[in-house]
Design an enzyme around this catalytic site. Sequence first.
Site, PDB file in Angstrom:
ATOM      1  N   SER A  77       0.838  -1.191   0.000  1.00 43.26           N
ATOM      2  CA  SER A  77       0.000   0.000   0.000  1.00 43.26           C
ATOM      3  C   SER A  77       0.871   1.238   0.000  1.00 43.26           C
ATOM      4  CB  SER A  77      -0.879   0.019   1.245  1.00 43.26           C
ATOM      5  OG  SER A  77      -0.050   0.226   2.375  1.00 43.26           O
ATOM      6  N   LYS A  78       0.327   2.293  -0.568  1.00 45.53           N
ATOM      7  CA  LYS A  78       1.157   3.486  -0.721  1.00 45.53           C
ATOM      8  C   LYS A  78       1.433   4.189   0.596  1.00 45.53           C
ATOM      9  CE  LYS A  78      -2.548   6.496  -2.402  1.00 45.53           C
ATOM     10  NZ  LYS A  78      -3.067   7.125  -3.595  1.00 45.53           N
ATOM     11  N   ARG A  79       0.706   3.808   1.622  1.00 42.86           N
ATOM     12  CA  ARG A  79       1.019   4.376   2.940  1.00 42.86           C
ATOM     13  C   ARG A  79       2.381   3.886   3.430  1.00 42.86           C
ATOM     14  NH1 ARG A  79      -3.826   6.510   6.472  1.00 42.86           N
ATOM     15  NH2 ARG A  79      -4.532   7.800   4.750  1.00 42.86           N
ATOM     16  N   ASN A  82       4.753   2.021   1.230  1.00 43.16           N
ATOM     17  CA  ASN A  82       5.713   1.817   0.157  1.00 43.16           C
ATOM     18  C   ASN A  82       5.221   2.630  -1.028  1.00 43.16           C
ATOM     19  OD1 ASN A  82       8.034   0.202  -0.239  1.00 43.16           O
ATOM     20  ND2 ASN A  82       6.885  -1.631   0.272  1.00 43.16           N
TER      21      ASN A  82
END
Length: 493
Positions: free
Chosen positions: A253-255, A257
Amino acid sequence: MTTVRTRIAPSPTGDPHVGTAYIALFNLCFARQHGGQFILRIEDTDQVRSTRESEQQIYDALRWLGIEWDEGPDVGGPHGPYRQSERGAIYKKYSDELVAKGHAFPCFCSAERLDAVRAEQMASKETPRYDGHCMHIAPEEAQRRVAAGESHVVRMKVPSEGVCVVKDMLRGEVEIGWDRIDMQVLMKADGLPTYFLANVVDDHLMGITHVLRGEEWLPSAPKLLKLYEYFGWEAPVNCYMPLLRNPDKSKLSKRKNPTSITFYQRMGFLPQAMLNYLGRMGWSMPDEREKFTLDEMIANFDITRVSLGGPIFDLEKLSWLNGQWLRELPVERFAAEVQKWAFNPEYLMQIAPHVQGRVETFSQIAPLAAFFFSGGLNLDASLFEHKKLSPEQVRQAMQLVLWKLEALRQWSKDGITAVIQAVAESMGLKLRDLMPLMFPAITGQASSVSVLDAMEILGPDLTRFRLRQAIELLGGVSKKENKEWEKLLAAIA
Ligand code: GLU
């Protein structure tokens, strides 16, 4: 023998995701290995979230990686259109067919009624699902109401008991109980299809023989299989690929990575290394070597070698592999790649107007503009001490800006300025009060060339990455703050 045809079917609703490239790579290898074709279809039936910019970014990102498709919206082909938003009439025809055959039915239930049913089911600890209310309306009566223009969706009928056996290339047979499957909406009230109908109709009409997709889709497999059965079509062979994970094993997830392919491009990764790393996700060469090219992967490809343990997408490992690639390049090629990356005329031309007036000699450019050619920065926490704001408010302001920038559709200086301004106002401040935080976060210095221009030039990926880095350096965001600030976020214009 039928030709193998695989596809990816991304929804153009955000940044081009590494997961899309990963699934594309495996579909490409599978098709090429069998002398087949690989198709790109754009699933843009979500009219609110889909954009043409995002679609273009998907093409650009995949091509940058070296992934090419034989048919697609931008290259054409015999089974077009390849953009679902241009296939409306086709879905309508097939939806009508299902209704006529009694496999689907118009549903007139209001949102209020559905909410009430749901609340009741939750209260009695049942799995929330459609209760079949409109299924019992006589077909003639339903047709009359549809003809009179009454707002409705179309839902598919599903068995209420028994199990659906899903055949998967990697897992063998997976049983999913029909009690877990809802009467899925196939056509929305706006007349557009949902994923389920459009996906089945298109895979069939486009002659797709094998579908390699992410395992997050496995629970919905019974709906797709039932639709193939209703239409009397042979379903493609399915392969549910393991999901990419963060190093802590949670879903990528962009949170945690960066997940956008463009981030890796901006950071200066070599596309070949990136593709190589994606090829290592759950798969390995027969001789276990770590470094290989796309051609080598295709030559040695074997889908049964995919292992189901969640592959970890680890930035450090990727960097290591990238280093291997860089070191093995002939030095001329290395220099040419560096030039292509950021020392190219287009990029220099973006930067030039902002440094020209600030230097007396060319030799002053590098120290002033180094941040334009960097990824993360070595930040100094003391640069974030603020005259008016407490350390907590500093983090809050930066986190709010970050969230708003993550949602910003059109990356432009004006858009970025409006975001910072809105966050400032929500905290009773002025735009200029927040600039002393933006300078160090983005440029690493207390003052520099115009930071708003710099953000525009650096682009969304690096800008957000650096803001996130700065917030982490200052202590990050606690769970409690996260909750509180998300509420504030909702109130910002
Ligand atoms: N549009 C779906 C997605 O965005 C496609 C999933 C599939 O491959 O069926 O992932």
